[in-house]
Design a protein around this motif. Structure first.
Motif, PDB file in Angstrom:
ATOM      1  N   ASP A 134      49.127  42.190  47.229  1.00 48.68           N
ATOM      2  CA  ASP A 134      48.171  41.087  47.232  1.00 48.68           C
ATOM      3  C   ASP A 134      46.999  41.312  48.190  1.00 48.68           C
ATOM      4  OD1 ASP A 134      49.635  39.530  45.373  1.00 48.68           O
ATOM      5  OD2 ASP A 134      51.000  38.910  46.966  1.00 48.68           O
ATOM      6  N   GLN A 135      46.990  42.442  48.884  1.00 48.12           N
ATOM      7  CA  GLN A 135      45.931  42.673  49.862  1.00 48.12           C
ATOM      8  C   GLN A 135      44.555  42.801  49.207  1.00 48.12           C
ATOM      9  OE1 GLN A 135      46.989  45.964  52.396  1.00 48.12           O
ATOM     10  NE2 GLN A 135      48.638  44.837  53.398  1.00 48.12           N
ATOM     11  N   GLN A 136      44.520  43.337  47.976  1.00 47.32           N
ATOM     12  CA  GLN A 136      43.237  43.471  47.288  1.00 47.32           C
ATOM     13  C   GLN A 136      42.572  42.117  47.085  1.00 47.32           C
ATOM     14  OE1 GLN A 136      42.570  46.863  44.381  1.00 47.32           O
ATOM     15  NE2 GLN A 136      44.547  46.070  43.723  1.00 47.32           N
ATOM     16  N   LYS A 137      43.381  41.119  46.698  1.00 48.78           N
ATOM     17  CA  LYS A 137      42.831  39.788  46.437  1.00 48.78           C
ATOM     18  C   LYS A 137      42.282  39.174  47.719  1.00 48.78           C
ATOM     19  CE  LYS A 137      44.572  37.500  43.163  1.00 48.78           C
ATOM     20  NZ  LYS A 137      45.442  36.746  42.235  1.00 48.78           N
ATOM     21  N   VAL A 138      42.987  39.358  48.821  1.00 50.32           N
ATOM     22  CA  VAL A 138      42.524  38.837  50.108  1.00 50.32           C
ATOM     23  C   VAL A 138      41.197  39.491  50.492  1.00 50.32           C
ATOM     24  CG1 VAL A 138      43.029  38.738  52.573  1.00 50.32           C
ATOM     25  CG2 VAL A 138      44.834  38.258  50.922  1.00 50.32           C
ATOM     26  N   LEU A 139      41.123  40.799  50.324  1.00 44.55           N
ATOM     27  CA  LEU A 139      39.901  41.522  50.680  1.00 44.55           C
ATOM     28  C   LEU A 139      38.723  41.097  49.805  1.00 44.55           C
ATOM     29  CD1 LEU A 139      41.367  45.083  51.268  1.00 44.55           C
ATOM     30  CD2 LEU A 139      40.227  43.663  52.973  1.00 44.55           C
ATOM     31  N   LEU A 140      38.969  40.942  48.500  1.00 42.71           N
ATOM     32  CA  LEU A 140      37.881  40.544  47.609  1.00 42.71           C
ATOM     33  C   LEU A 140      37.384  39.142  47.955  1.00 42.71           C
ATOM     34  CD1 LEU A 140      36.140  41.446  45.251  1.00 42.71           C
ATOM     35  CD2 LEU A 140      37.767  40.372  43.691  1.00 42.71           C
TER      36      LEU A 140
END
Length: 411
Positions: free
Chosen positions: A99-105
């Motif tokens: 889920d880190q990609q969603k947080v970064l985006l």
């Protein structure tokens, strides 16, 4: 360089389109991006930014083109520095790897919106008050001094005022529920740590803008160039995080380089302010005959400083040791966290990284090997990670590996 409303509209539509493309085709489905995926898309976004800059150079001339590239490179370097804080925040909140990609985006989208607001406010101030250049220059010089004085404070960045206020106002659970922002606990609707980490990143993005926006206005006062340089520096930051996260702690001199660049731009702003001076108590409100720093000199200084600090960081044994020790600690914590990832292959990849970092520390020699041994918390983490992996091997869930020379023998 004059920019028509049509060009503004097409540019904004293109940037929003890239963000939506990133969400629907990469982030919507939770997954861990491979190194190849991160490298390809990072290169693509950098390529788009360079192509845009070449277009500015061709259509607008060498001065706007040079200003855009100077601004883009400076903002990109500041964005890399911001990744340190993103890593601290996500490690503190133990964000699941998938889920880190969603947080970064989300962080990138929020930063783009927040900085766009700051850009237009800054442009309005500059057009109304010439003395704002003095203020921006002073802010950058003070920021440079703070960069030299201290490193990022883990507690401050991961649990800032916005997060503490959110915790008080909205009840939060200690566990994630996929990528949901809210969940039901004991019959009550509560927020998850996913929402809190997004609030933390959004809050720190506002702080980042306080040095980012004055820096870019120190290189160009063209609002369109400021906006596009900031936007293109943020696009692709998500992919860049997964590409270089293992090297972040190795860039031990980056903060010194950024401090030098910000101080240089601060001086440039003050010289420009003196040249355009209309403040009554300075030279009786008359312009001061000072030499201004050209765009070509600014671009050369920025590139030169960044090349020197990056090369010095990468060849430094101290940087290699700090990076290996920091990554070993982080990967041991990740491996031991059952909620961090549900993918067995990802867990095995994390353990392989842990072994590689062990080998790096050993290869650096007795001095740094002993430094790692002296960190008792790290040794305890490595021991627990090895025990957990050995148990997984016994259950047939992982492959066997050799013993670690850094770890104490079993009792």
């Amino acid at each position: 360089m004059e920019v028509s409303p049509l060009v503004w509209g097409l540019t904004i539509a293109g940037i929003v389109g890239l963000l939506l493309f990133d969400f629907y085709f990469h982030v919507r489905k939770a997954h861990v991006p491979t190194l190849r995926e991160a490298a390809i898309w990072s290169a693509l976004y950098v390529g788009i930014a360079i192509m845009f800059g070449l277009g500015v150079l061709l259509l607008g001339g060498p001065t706007p083109g040079g200003e855009y590239f100077a601004g883009y490179i400076t903002e990109k370097a500041l964005s890399v520095d911001n990744l340190f804080v993103f890593l601290i925040i996500m490690s503190s909140f133990r964000v699941p790897r998938e889920d880190q990609q969603k947080v970064l985006l989300f962080g990138i989208a929020f930063a783009l919106v927040a900085r766009t607001g700051f850009i237009f406010v800054g442009a309005a101030l500059i057009n109304t008050f010439a003395w704002v250049f003095y203020l921006f220059g002073l802010v950058l010089i003070l920021t440079a001094g703070n960069m030299l004085k201290s490193d990022h404070d883990d507690a401050e960045t991961a649990d800032n005022f916005v997060v503490r206020l959110s915790r008080k106002v909205i009840p939060a659970t200690d566990h994630y529920d996929g990528d949901k922002l809210f969940t039901i606990q004991d019959g009550k609707r509560v927020m998850t740590p996913m929402l809190l980490v997004m609030v933390a990143i959004g809050g720190t993005d506002i702080l980042f803008a306080l040095d980012s926006i004055p820096a870019i206005f120190g290189l160009t006062q063209n609002t369109y160039l400021v906006f596009t340089a900031v936007a293109f520096s943020l696009l692709g930051l998500r992919q860049l995080f997964f590409l270089i996260e293992g090297l972040l702690d190795r860039l031990i001199y980056l903060s010194y380089g950024l401090a030098a660049i910000l101080a240089f731009i601060g001086v440039k702003l003050i010289l420009h302010a003196l040249h355009e001076n209309n403040v009554g108590f300075i030279n009786d409100g008359e312009p001061v005959p000072v030499t201004e720093i050209s765009t070509s000199v600014s671009l050369s200084v920025i590139l030169g400083v960044l090349v020197v600090v990056v090369v010095a960081s990468l060849v430094s044994p101290a940087g290699k040791a700090r990076n290996a020790i920091s990554n070993a600690r982080r990967h041991a914590e990740d491996y031991l966290d059952s909620e961090y990832t549900s993918d067995p292959a990802e867990r095995e990849r994390i353990y392989d990284l842990l072994l590689a970092e062990r080998d790096q520390i050993i290869a650096l020699g007795p001095k740094y090997r002993q430094k790692a041994r002296n960190e008792q918390e790290l040794m305890a983490l490595l021991q627990r990670a090895r025990d957990s992996h050995d148990s997984a091997v016994d259950r047939g869930e992982a492959r066997a590996t050799g013993p670690s020379k850094l770890l104490p023998p079993r009792a």
